[in-house]
Design an enzyme around this catalytic site. Structure first.
Site, PDB file in Angstrom:
ATOM      1  N   GLN A  88     -50.929  12.401 -28.762  1.00 11.46           N
ATOM      2  CA  GLN A  88     -51.852  12.004 -29.831  1.00 11.46           C
ATOM      3  C   GLN A  88     -51.859  13.070 -30.913  1.00 11.46           C
ATOM      4  OE1 GLN A  88     -53.839   9.115 -29.482  1.00 11.46           O
ATOM      5  NE2 GLN A  88     -54.620   9.378 -31.540  1.00 11.46           N
ATOM      6  N   PHE A  89     -50.902  13.014 -31.849  1.00 12.30           N
ATOM      7  CA  PHE A  89     -50.820  14.047 -32.878  1.00 12.30           C
ATOM      8  C   PHE A  89     -52.042  14.052 -33.778  1.00 12.30           C
ATOM      9  CE2 PHE A  89     -49.365  10.609 -35.535  1.00 12.30           C
ATOM     10  CZ  PHE A  89     -49.702  10.984 -36.829  1.00 12.30           C
ATOM     11  N   THR A  90     -52.760  12.940 -33.865  1.00 15.01           N
ATOM     12  CA  THR A  90     -53.926  12.869 -34.753  1.00 15.01           C
ATOM     13  C   THR A  90     -55.088  13.741 -34.286  1.00 15.01           C
ATOM     14  OG1 THR A  90     -54.793  10.894 -33.670  1.00 15.01           O
ATOM     15  CG2 THR A  90     -53.314  10.558 -35.552  1.00 15.01           C
TER      16      THR A  90
END
Length: 145
Positions: free
Chosen positions: A78-80
């Site tokens: 989950q890069f966000t």
């Protein structure tokens, strides 16, 4: 390395493709759904620390850990989690590590969990994913390594 950890009564991640939707990871019953974000300074050592913390974190029913009751984990990149929306209306992703650096570290978290004896399901790095879960509690914590 940053993780959002949710105590769940089942969770799954599906990937949307041109051919339709495919379930790529699913856990049934009590366990943890873990969203993992990687930043530029993260290392394999931090991935190991996160894996050990996830395996021993006492947030399941009766203050048990996954290691206590052999509960499964669903780990999803989950890069966000490293998005920054403090200025303006559009988040920036400057703190998130690029895919070629982040993917091996998410894989390292999964590998280390499996070495500890965990049953681990995963999403698909970089894919258009849909996550569904039943949050038990609700109970959600954030971890930083």
């Amino acid at each position: 390395m940053r993780a959002v950890v949710q105590r769940v009564d089942g969770a799954k991640v599906s990937v949307v493709t041109d051919a339709g939707t495919e379930t790529v990871g699913e856990i049934v019953g009590e366990g943890l759904c873990v969203l993992v974000g990687v930043t530029h300074e993260d290392t394999a050592e931090k991935a190991g620390q996160l894996a050990r913390k996830l395996w021993s974190l006492r947030i399941l029913e009766g203050e048990k850990s996954c290691s206590d009751v052999n509960a499964p984990l669903l780990v999803i990149s989950q890069f966000t989690l490293y998005g920054d929306a403090r200025k303006g209306r559009r988040p920036t992703w400057n703190a998130a590590a690029p895919g070629p650096a982040a993917e091996p570290l998410v894989d390292e978290v999964v590998a280390r969990l499996r070495e500890l004896g965990a049953t681990v399901e995963t999403g698909r790095f970089g894919a258009d994913m849909r996550v569904s879960l039943t949050n038990h509690g609700p109970f959600t914590v954030q971890l930083e390594m």
